[in-house]
Design an enzyme around this catalytic site. Structure first.
Site, short mmCIF file in Angstrom:
data_model
loop_
_atom_site.label_atom_id
_atom_site.label_comp_id
_atom_site.label_asym_id
_atom_site.label_seq_id
_atom_site.Cartn_x
_atom_site.Cartn_y
_atom_site.Cartn_z
N HIS A 198 3.43 -3.78 2.50
CA HIS A 198 4.12 -4.63 1.54
C HIS A 198 4.00 -6.11 1.77
O HIS A 198 4.00 -6.91 0.84
CB HIS A 198 5.56 -4.16 1.36
CG HIS A 198 5.57 -2.99 0.44
ND1 HIS A 198 5.48 -1.71 0.91
CD2 HIS A 198 5.49 -2.92 -0.89
CE1 HIS A 198 5.40 -0.90 -0.13
NE2 HIS A 198 5.41 -1.61 -1.23
N GLU A 442 3.10 10.02 -6.99
CA GLU A 442 2.53 9.44 -5.77
C GLU A 442 2.62 10.41 -4.59
O GLU A 442 2.27 10.06 -3.47
CB GLU A 442 3.20 8.10 -5.44
CG GLU A 442 4.71 8.09 -5.45
CD GLU A 442 5.29 6.69 -5.21
OE1 GLU A 442 4.57 5.78 -4.80
OE2 GLU A 442 6.52 6.53 -5.42
N ASP A 466 0.56 5.21 -2.28
CA ASP A 466 1.09 6.37 -1.57
C ASP A 466 0.25 7.62 -1.85
O ASP A 466 -0.01 8.40 -0.94
CB ASP A 466 2.55 6.62 -1.96
CG ASP A 466 3.47 5.70 -1.18
OD1 ASP A 466 3.29 5.58 0.04
OD2 ASP A 466 4.35 5.08 -1.80
N CYS A 513 0.00 1.93 -11.09
CA CYS A 513 0.54 0.66 -10.61
C CYS A 513 0.28 0.41 -9.12
O CYS A 513 0.79 -0.54 -8.57
CB CYS A 513 2.04 0.57 -10.91
SG CYS A 513 2.99 1.80 -10.02
C1 PEP Z 1 2.33 2.94 -4.74
O1 PEP Z 1 2.66 3.73 -3.85
O2 PEP Z 1 1.18 2.89 -5.22
C2 PEP Z 1 3.29 1.97 -5.29
C3 PEP Z 1 3.02 1.23 -6.34
O3 PEP Z 1 4.48 1.86 -4.66
P1 PEP Z 1 4.72 1.11 -3.26
O4 PEP Z 1 3.45 0.36 -2.89
O5 PEP Z 1 5.86 0.19 -3.48
O6 PEP Z 1 5.01 2.23 -2.33
MG MG Z 2 4.75 4.09 -3.49
#
Ligand code: PEP
Ligand code: MG
Length: 588
Positions: A198, A442, A466, A513
């Site tokens: 993140h 995911e 994920d 996403c």
């Molecule tokens: C993902 O897992 O692709 C996602 C968009 O969520 P995060 O990166 O916040 O886990």
């Molecule tokens: Mg995710």
């Protein structure tokens, strides 16, 4: 640490956020402060106490300045962390005890403040209450700053506010980001980490070049070294020579003009040459990013991560605070859709709010996170659902649940939502009765059985970060296995295809996403597979739009057909790169 060495040294890591940056190193590492201890003659004691008082004033001023900077760059909630530090500096018991210690033992202020401060830290550290234990770390932070001011020793956190710098660290957790002065941040280099952590996602959305997985770069540099970050190729050069700087200067100019031409030629609607509309949406975490999404021409927000209202906080955000945050974002976006994701804490987004019952786990990505946590913390979930619903009266809101593993879990989440709606109806509070509610796909179980999720979902949003980590059994943060994290692996492509087909069959829209959506090389393939809505960091949008505008739908379908029949992921990648290079050749 290695002795200071002025010669140029190059290290290879993982290119995590594109761009080239160059500046002095600021080490995000705590340096030990040596505490001097000596006797003060009684007739000199009042001078020594004055010195203590002056250091309290200076420290207070510094913390206030940092607070102001953080407030401007990150917002009020991140800035509030420093209020606790300011309170420590005003604590009359701590100040009084330090002065008594100085007077009774004829001791210098550093030794006395160190002794008293540590007594407090020990006492708070032993209390069986997380909130009070946190006070110990506030006192520790303030004590270090006080001692640094008294002794003139640096805190080891680099040049501090006022000087542009490259932050080098072993690791930067999302919760550390409040300590980084973003206005003066040129780039990031870390020992560990992967492309979809993140902190890296945040760096990308701020256009800050970053290289991760560099091994032990934090031990190989010292403050004062100059460092160059190549976030395109994943290289870091410490103390670059003039020739290297010149070479990278030219490279930077080339990339810049490529990007400028890309932005200039990607204005207008995001549709293919043959008129097929593709929705390019933005991933955001704050109001500021909502504004960037509008400026860059996004078709809406495909993922509003809400965790950042909970990270770096001392207490849970109230329903009203959440409502205001969601509402502001919806108002900024006007008629455009905003998909608000319910809380996805856990994994690498650990919050330390007292009472939140989040603890370190050996397999955090397989553990107590996201919807699992929310369904086990009904009150907290209900507060967020109410806030999202109330905000939905002020814009085009949608919502989605992260980490859905199957139909039973989805039904449980939807039951919670129904209860929240019922409460609001009883209280006469407005919300959008027809709010669309989606499931993030995911987890492999959700992907394989996504036909069973159709009836409880208005749409699917693929969380490829994920999904790929779980499909390939590759920890998304572990640089040692990062080479196995392969978005073009046939298993990934077949899984995407399966999700799209299940969505089409059940009549629910499928969007994506994860970071794959913003990779311009992947864009034609995703479209060819039938995904018509892609959500990404706002900064990546012009490049994706350029690609969309310079291809035909049939070409994308041909690429998808190739990818679905090709057994070797690297061959698929090669063909996608070839297509991208050919389409962007005229921009060079
Ligand atoms: C993902 O897992 O692709 C996602 C968009 O969520 P995060 O990166 O916040 O886990
Ligand atoms: Mg995710």
């Amino acid at each position: 640490m290695e002795p200071r060495n002025e010669t140029e040294r190059e290290y290879i890591g993982i290119a995590a956020s594109p761009g080239i940056a160059h500046g002095p190193v600021s080490l995000l590492r705590q340096r030990e402060i040596t505490v001097p201890s000596y006797r003060i003659r009684p007739d000199r004691m009042s001078e020594e106490i004055k010195r203590f008082e002056n250091s309290l004033i200076a420290t207070r001023k510094q913390i206030q300045e940092i607070r102001d900077e953080v407030q401007q760059s990150l917002g009020e909630s991140e800035a509030r962390i420093f209020d606790a530090h300011l309170l420590v500096l005003e604590d009359q018991a701590l100040i009084g005890e330090t002065i008594s210690e100085m007077e009774s033992a004829n001791q210098n202020v550093e030794a006395a403040v160190w002794a008293v401060g540590n007594r407090y830290i020990d006492a708070f550290g032993q209390i069986d209450d997380e909130y009070l234990r946190d006070r110990a770390s506030d006192i520790r932070d303030v004590l270090r700053r006080l001692l640094s001011n008294l002794t003139g020793q640096s805190l080891g956190d680099g040049e501090g506010p006022g000087t542009k710098h490259v932050v080098v660290a072993h690791e930067i957790a999302p919760s550390d980001s409040a300590c980084i002065d973003k206005d003066h941040l040129l780039g990031l280099a870390t020992d560990i980490g992967g492309k979809t952590g993140h902190t890296v996602i945040v760096a990308r959305s701020m256009n800050i070049p970053a290289v991760v997985g560099l091994g032990d770069i934090s031990k190989k540099v010292s403050p004062g070294d100059v460092i160059l970050i190549d976030g395109y190729e994943g290289r870091v050069v410490v103390n670059p020579s003039d020739a290297t700087l010149f070479r990278y200067g030219k490279l930077k100019d080339e990339h810049k003009s490529f990007e400028e031409r890309m932005i200039a030629s990607s204005r207008g609607v995001s549709q293919t040459k043959d008129g097929h509309k593709i929705r390019l949406m933005a991933n955001i975490e704050s109001e500021n990013e909502a504004r960037s999404a509008i400026e860059i021409g996004a078709d809406g927000v495909g993922l509003f991560r809400t965790e950042y209202l909970f990270l770096n906080e001392r207490r849970l955000p109230t329903e009203e605070e959440q409502y205001q945050a969601y509402r502001k974002t919806l108002e900024i976006l006007g008629d455009l859709p905003v998909i608000i994701r319910t809380l996805d804490l856990g994994g690498d987004k650990m919050a330390t709010i007292p009472g939140l019952a989040m603890h370190a786990e050996s397999n955090p990505f397989l553990g107590y996170r996201a919807i699992r946590y929310c369904l086990d913390s009904i009150e907290l979930f209900n507060t967020q659902l109410r806030a999202i619903l109330r905000a939905s009266a002020h814009g085009n809101a949608r919502m989605m649940y992260p980490m859905i593993s199957g139909a039973a879990e989805l039904a449980q989440a939807n039951d919670c939502l129904e209860r929240a709606k019922e409460e609001l109806r009883e209280e006469g509070l407005a919300f959008d009765e027809d709010i669309q509610v989606g499931s993030m796909i995911e987890i492999p179980s959700a992907a394989i059985a996504c036909d069973t999720l159709v009836s409880g979902s208005s749409f699917f949003s693929i969380g490829s970060n994920d999904l790929i980590q779980y499909l390939m059994a590759v920890d998304r943060l572990n640089d040692r296995v990062a080479h196995l994290y392969e978005p073009t692996h046939p298993a990934v492509i077949r899984t995407l295809d399966m999700i799209v087909k299940a969505g089409q069959c059940g009549g629910v829209d499928v969007s994506i996403c994860g970071e794959t959506a913003g990779d311009p090389i992947m864009v034609p393939l995703l479209i060819g597979l039938g995904i018509e809505s892609l959500s990404m960091s706002p900064g990546l949008l012009p490049n994706a739009k350029y690609v969309v505008q310079n291809m035909e739908l049939q070409e994308a379908k041909d690429l998808a057909a190739m990818a679905l029949s090709e057994p070797d992921g690297s061959v698929i990648l090669g063909k996608l790169v070839e297509f991208y290079d050919e389409r962007t050749a005229s921009l060079h």
